[in-house]
Each structure stands twice: as C-alpha cells, then as structure tokens.
Design a protein around this motif. Structure first.
Motif, PDB file in Angstrom:
ATOM      1  N   MET A 110      17.922 -11.658 -31.149  1.00 12.77           N
ATOM      2  CA  MET A 110      19.205 -10.620 -31.029  1.00 12.77           C
ATOM      3  C   MET A 110      20.379 -11.338 -30.918  1.00 12.77           C
ATOM      4  SD  MET A 110      17.511  -9.580 -27.907  1.00 12.77           S
ATOM      5  CE  MET A 110      18.072  -7.262 -26.732  1.00 12.77           C
ATOM      6  N   LYS A 111      21.345 -10.370 -31.403  1.00 10.17           N
ATOM      7  CA  LYS A 111      22.997 -11.352 -31.473  1.00 10.17           C
ATOM      8  C   LYS A 111      23.533 -11.356 -29.594  1.00 10.17           C
ATOM      9  CE  LYS A 111      25.994 -11.018 -35.121  1.00 10.17           C
ATOM     10  NZ  LYS A 111      26.944 -10.081 -35.970  1.00 10.17           N
ATOM     11  N   ILE A 112      24.114 -12.042 -29.524  1.00 14.54           N
ATOM     12  CA  ILE A 112      24.612 -12.611 -28.553  1.00 14.54           C
ATOM     13  C   ILE A 112      26.402 -12.010 -28.346  1.00 14.54           C
ATOM     14  CG2 ILE A 112      25.459 -13.674 -26.193  1.00 14.54           C
ATOM     15  CD1 ILE A 112      22.429 -14.620 -26.524  1.00 14.54           C
ATOM     16  N   CYS A 113      26.783 -11.577 -27.606  1.00 17.63           N
ATOM     17  CA  CYS A 113      28.928 -11.237 -27.257  1.00 17.63           C
ATOM     18  C   CYS A 113      28.594 -11.707 -26.271  1.00 17.63           C
ATOM     19  CB  CYS A 113      29.475 -10.173 -28.201  1.00 17.63           C
ATOM     20  SG  CYS A 113      30.791  -9.756 -28.075  1.00 17.63           S
ATOM     21  N   LEU A 114      29.839 -12.861 -25.990  1.00 15.38           N
ATOM     22  CA  LEU A 114      29.632 -13.034 -24.537  1.00 15.38           C
ATOM     23  C   LEU A 114      31.625 -12.896 -24.671  1.00 15.38           C
ATOM     24  CD1 LEU A 114      29.269 -14.530 -22.243  1.00 15.38           C
ATOM     25  CD2 LEU A 114      29.647 -16.657 -22.844  1.00 15.38           C
ATOM     26  N   ASN A 115      31.770 -12.186 -23.110  1.00 12.89           N
ATOM     27  CA  ASN A 115      33.208 -12.432 -22.929  1.00 12.89           C
ATOM     28  C   ASN A 115      33.555 -13.070 -21.324  1.00 12.89           C
ATOM     29  OD1 ASN A 115      35.176  -9.011 -21.197  1.00 12.89           O
ATOM     30  ND2 ASN A 115      35.644 -11.308 -22.543  1.00 12.89           N
ATOM     31  N   PRO A 116      33.672 -14.061 -21.904  1.00 12.30           N
ATOM     32  CA  PRO A 116      33.539 -14.651 -20.752  1.00 12.30           C
ATOM     33  C   PRO A 116      34.240 -14.514 -19.583  1.00 12.30           C
ATOM     34  CG  PRO A 116      34.656 -16.133 -21.652  1.00 12.30           C
ATOM     35  CD  PRO A 116      34.197 -14.770 -23.014  1.00 12.30           C
ATOM     36  N   ALA A 117      34.549 -13.241 -18.919  1.00 14.63           N
ATOM     37  CA  ALA A 117      35.460 -12.539 -18.447  1.00 14.63           C
ATOM     38  C   ALA A 117      34.621 -12.442 -16.842  1.00 14.63           C
ATOM     39  CB  ALA A 117      36.673 -11.923 -18.596  1.00 14.63           C
ATOM     40  N   PRO A 118      35.242 -12.607 -15.461  1.00 17.43           N
ATOM     41  CA  PRO A 118      36.112 -13.459 -15.464  1.00 17.43           C
ATOM     42  C   PRO A 118      36.065 -14.953 -15.329  1.00 17.43           C
ATOM     43  CG  PRO A 118      35.125 -13.074 -13.082  1.00 17.43           C
ATOM     44  CD  PRO A 118      34.556 -12.070 -14.170  1.00 17.43           C
ATOM     45  N   MET A 119      36.326 -16.052 -15.798  1.00 21.46           N
ATOM     46  CA  MET A 119      36.187 -17.517 -16.339  1.00 21.46           C
ATOM     47  C   MET A 119      36.123 -17.901 -15.047  1.00 21.46           C
ATOM     48  SD  MET A 119      35.931 -19.660 -18.739  1.00 21.46           S
ATOM     49  CE  MET A 119      35.963 -18.857 -19.662  1.00 21.46           C
ATOM     50  N   ASP A 120      34.373 -18.963 -14.897  1.00 10.35           N
ATOM     51  CA  ASP A 120      34.868 -20.036 -14.034  1.00 10.35           C
ATOM     52  C   ASP A 120      34.075 -20.880 -13.945  1.00 10.35           C
ATOM     53  OD1 ASP A 120      31.908 -19.025 -13.312  1.00 10.35           O
ATOM     54  OD2 ASP A 120      32.886 -17.360 -12.036  1.00 10.35           O
ATOM     55  N   PRO A 121      33.622 -21.818 -13.096  1.00  5.62           N
ATOM     56  CA  PRO A 121      33.298 -23.298 -14.273  1.00  5.62           C
ATOM     57  C   PRO A 121      31.785 -22.905 -14.528  1.00  5.62           C
ATOM     58  CG  PRO A 121      34.215 -23.720 -11.564  1.00  5.62           C
ATOM     59  CD  PRO A 121      34.715 -22.168 -11.885  1.00  5.62           C
ATOM     60  N   SER A 122      31.249 -21.891 -13.794  1.00  9.20           N
ATOM     61  CA  SER A 122      29.368 -21.459 -14.197  1.00  9.20           C
ATOM     62  C   SER A 122      29.837 -20.874 -16.015  1.00  9.20           C
ATOM     63  CB  SER A 122      29.085 -20.234 -12.981  1.00  9.20           C
ATOM     64  OG  SER A 122      29.842 -19.256 -13.706  1.00  9.20           O
ATOM     65  N   ILE A 123      30.824 -20.590 -16.051  1.00 13.36           N
ATOM     66  CA  ILE A 123      30.587 -20.257 -17.887  1.00 13.36           C
ATOM     67  C   ILE A 123      29.917 -21.965 -18.533  1.00 13.36           C
ATOM     68  CG2 ILE A 123      31.928 -19.699 -19.403  1.00 13.36           C
ATOM     69  CD1 ILE A 123      30.872 -16.942 -18.064  1.00 13.36           C
ATOM     70  N   ARG A 124      30.611 -22.820 -18.087  1.00 10.76           N
ATOM     71  CA  ARG A 124      30.101 -23.759 -18.745  1.00 10.76           C
ATOM     72  C   ARG A 124      28.752 -24.179 -18.535  1.00 10.76           C
ATOM     73  NH1 ARG A 124      33.920 -28.396 -19.993  1.00 10.76           N
ATOM     74  NH2 ARG A 124      36.422 -27.252 -20.077  1.00 10.76           N
ATOM     75  N   GLN A 125      27.653 -23.862 -17.269  1.00  9.93           N
ATOM     76  CA  GLN A 125      26.482 -24.380 -17.512  1.00  9.93           C
ATOM     77  C   GLN A 125      25.926 -23.014 -17.828  1.00  9.93           C
ATOM     78  OE1 GLN A 125      26.052 -26.838 -15.329  1.00  9.93           O
ATOM     79  NE2 GLN A 125      28.324 -26.727 -15.328  1.00  9.93           N
ATOM     80  N   LEU A 126      26.316 -22.506 -19.436  1.00  9.19           N
ATOM     81  CA  LEU A 126      25.947 -21.419 -19.431  1.00  9.19           C
ATOM     82  C   LEU A 126      24.586 -22.436 -20.931  1.00  9.19           C
ATOM     83  CD1 LEU A 126      27.879 -18.239 -19.431  1.00  9.19           C
ATOM     84  CD2 LEU A 126      25.619 -19.068 -18.547  1.00  9.19           C
ATOM     85  N   PRO A 127      23.960 -21.548 -21.449  1.00  5.82           N
ATOM     86  CA  PRO A 127      23.284 -22.356 -23.291  1.00  5.82           C
ATOM     87  C   PRO A 127      24.516 -21.480 -23.807  1.00  5.82           C
ATOM     88  CG  PRO A 127      22.204 -20.563 -22.377  1.00  5.82           C
ATOM     89  CD  PRO A 127      23.600 -20.769 -21.315  1.00  5.82           C
ATOM     90  N   LEU A 128      26.082 -22.315 -24.188  1.00  6.01           N
ATOM     91  CA  LEU A 128      26.372 -21.233 -24.726  1.00  6.01           C
ATOM     92  C   LEU A 128      26.732 -21.839 -26.999  1.00  6.01           C
ATOM     93  CD1 LEU A 128      29.909 -22.468 -23.389  1.00  6.01           C
ATOM     94  CD2 LEU A 128      29.189 -20.405 -23.080  1.00  6.01           C
ATOM     95  N   ASN A 129      25.515 -22.729 -26.650  1.00  5.10           N
ATOM     96  CA  ASN A 129      25.411 -22.661 -28.084  1.00  5.10           C
ATOM     97  C   ASN A 129      24.655 -21.479 -28.517  1.00  5.10           C
ATOM     98  OD1 ASN A 129      23.390 -23.086 -26.170  1.00  5.10           O
ATOM     99  ND2 ASN A 129      21.850 -24.425 -28.098  1.00  5.10           N
ATOM    100  N   PHE A 130      24.262 -20.594 -28.035  1.00  6.22           N
ATOM    101  CA  PHE A 130      23.136 -19.273 -28.098  1.00  6.22           C
ATOM    102  C   PHE A 130      24.456 -17.952 -28.523  1.00  6.22           C
ATOM    103  CE2 PHE A 130      19.396 -19.878 -25.300  1.00  6.22           C
ATOM    104  CZ  PHE A 130      18.622 -20.700 -26.361  1.00  6.22           C
TER     105      PHE A 130
END
Ligand code: RIB
Length: 292
Positions: free
Chosen positions: A152-172
């Motif tokens: 599946m295609k993934i659209c991420l809106n990282p809001a609200p921004m916090d440090p947990s966003i950096r731990q996500l598999p952002l390469n997906f």
C-alpha cells in the motif's frame, strides 16, 4: 483508488481570544464553541467531500458517537471506528483575532488503538488503497510496516511533530505532507531551501509537500521541485486548513489531476477552510472549491 485513514477524532473546545496567551499570562476569551475535529477526521471529511471513497479507522469513547455520525453524514465509511472505554480525544484551541491558533490535545481513545485492531482493519484492504497517517493515534509505525508489506502507498502528515516521528520507518513513506515548523522539527532549521534539501536527503524516495501558509506550497521530489502560490481569503480561523489542503490534494491526485493542479486545488480548499470557524464543519464542499 481507495483511502484508509488511521486517523484521530477529537472534540474541539475553541476559545476566541484577542491575542494567544503567552507563558505565564492569563487571558479572557470572548467566545467559546464546541466543534468536531481531529486532524484525521478533517482529512477524511475533505477526501469524502471531494468525492473519494474513504474508510476512517480510529477510536472514540462512549461520548464520541456524534463524531462518527458527522463523518458518516459526509460520506466517510466509519465501520472501522471503534468505541472504547477511554474518553474521546479532545483539543483545547485558542484562536486569536488574526485567525492564528494554538492547540493542546488530550489524546484519549485515539492513543488506545491496538495492533490486533490494526491487523483486523488492514485485512479488508490491498495495494489499491492509500493509507493516511498523522501523529495523533497509537501504533503508527506498526501501521506503516504492515501497510508496506501489503504494497500500500503511505501518506504521512507528521503532526503534531515530536521526537517519536524520527523513530518511524520513514523509508516507507511515499508522500510526506508537513508545514515548515514540523519540517524543522524533523530536518533541523534553516531557510526553506535548506529544509527542503535536508528532507529530500532524509526521505529520497518520497514526494515532499511543504506547506508555507500564506507563501503557498513547495513540492519536492527526486524528479522535480516547484512552488505553488497560496489562494487568498480572509482568515477567520486557521484550524484544519492544512488538513483540508491534504485531503483535497490527495483526492485530486487520485482523480488523475496533475501535481500542480492538485496542489492548487488543495490550496483553495485550505483558503476556504480558514475563512470559517471550526474544524470538520469548515471543510468546503467540492462545488465550493470548483467555484472559488
Ligand atoms: O488540525 C486541526 C486539528 O488539530 C483540530 O481539529 C484538533 O482537534 C487537532 O487535532
């Protein structure tokens, strides 16, 4: 193209103030209202209003039936919205005379979504579906991994921004939609140019859409980069504008419009949204966007 939005549903308590309260300051509001919001819910409302098939997956408390009904009335499929023991998410929002806001969220049921519930929801979908995510619900990294396994295609809106966003598999992430402040939280400070470059290095596979308020939108991908100017309107309440933009942009792309056309449509939806108070209620209808 179908959309599956693992998204927040909130009850918004909105206080109009002349100036947003500063640290240590107490201000009196001159009006109070209750609206239905949540970044996820507003994005689903925008997708449905623009004629897309959208399934909203999420969780509310026993006090949240009106949130479900509001989305359902707009044409969102809500059979994946669960009702749990925790209270529905809520937001305390100050809106000042310039329409700027400041928001505090109490996540409530939004952060009680479990991995078995996610598995059950994903069972119904395949690679023809785009998944939308914001940072107001639980287990979004898990959703990303499982959705990617299904192609599946993934659209991420990282809001609200916090440090947990950096731990996500952002390469997906296939499409990243965020404002400048969120982008700085993810990629560090600098000029808009430097921020776009840093994001491009971090997520080389992704289309990056940087919303710049009244300066418009910057689109950046490995293939191209360009600006689209903002649409103008009188700002009454900026709440939900970026969510209306996101929903209408994703809808237009899925309906075969070019990236540039889709960004313009998103900007118009955002401009209409800021001219009205509220959150889900301020999402424009498709004919209003076309007429603008
Ligand atoms: O983006 C606006 C939304 O953010 C509000 O409706 C509030 O509920 C928060 O989720």
């Amino acid at each position: 193209m179908r959309f599956l939005n693992f998204g927040s549903l909130n009850i918004d308590y909105v206080y109009r103030v002349h100036e947003l309260a500063l640290p240590g300051q107490t201000v009196s509001s001159f009006s109070e209202s209750k609206f239905f919001g949540g970044k996820g819910a507003i994005q689903s409302a925008a997708l449905a209003s623009s004629g897309c098939q959208v399934f909203h997956a999420g969780k509310v408390g026993k006090d949240g039936q009106a949130c479900i009904d509001t989305l359902k009335n707009l044409g969102v499929d809500t059979h994946l919205v669960l009702t749990g023991e925790y209270k529905t998410g809520m937001a305390i929002i100050q809106v000042d005379d310039r329409g700027q806001n400041s928001i505090i969220i109490a996540s409530g049921a939004n952060k009680q979504i479990t991995t078995p519930e996610i598995d059950l929801a994903l069972k119904e979908f395949d690679s023809d579906t785009t998944v939308l995510l914001q940072n107001e619900t639980s287990e979004i990294g898990y959703v990303m991994r499982k959705a990617k396994e299904k192609g599946m295609k993934i659209c991420l809106n990282p809001a609200p921004m916090d440090p947990s966003i950096r731990q996500l598999p952002l390469n997906f992430v296939d499409i990243l939609i965020l404002n400048e402040r969120e982008a700085m939280g993810l990629a560090g400070g600098g000029t808009t140019r430097e921020i776009a470059d840093s994001l491009g290095h971090m997520l080389p596979q992704a289309e990056i859409i940087l919303t710049l308020g009244d300066k418009g939108v910057l689109y950046h991908s490995a293939k191209q980069e360009f600006y689209v100017p903002a649409a103008e309107s009188k700002v009454i309440d900026s709440t939900g504008a970026s969510d209306a933009f996101l929903g209408y942009y994703m809808a237009a792309i899925s309906q075969g419009k070019t990236i540039e056309e889709s960004l313009k449509i998103g900007c118009i939806a955002g401009a209409i949204c800021v001219s009205r108070p509220g959150a889900v209620e301020s999402v424009p209808k498709k004919d209003e966007v076309e007429a603008f």
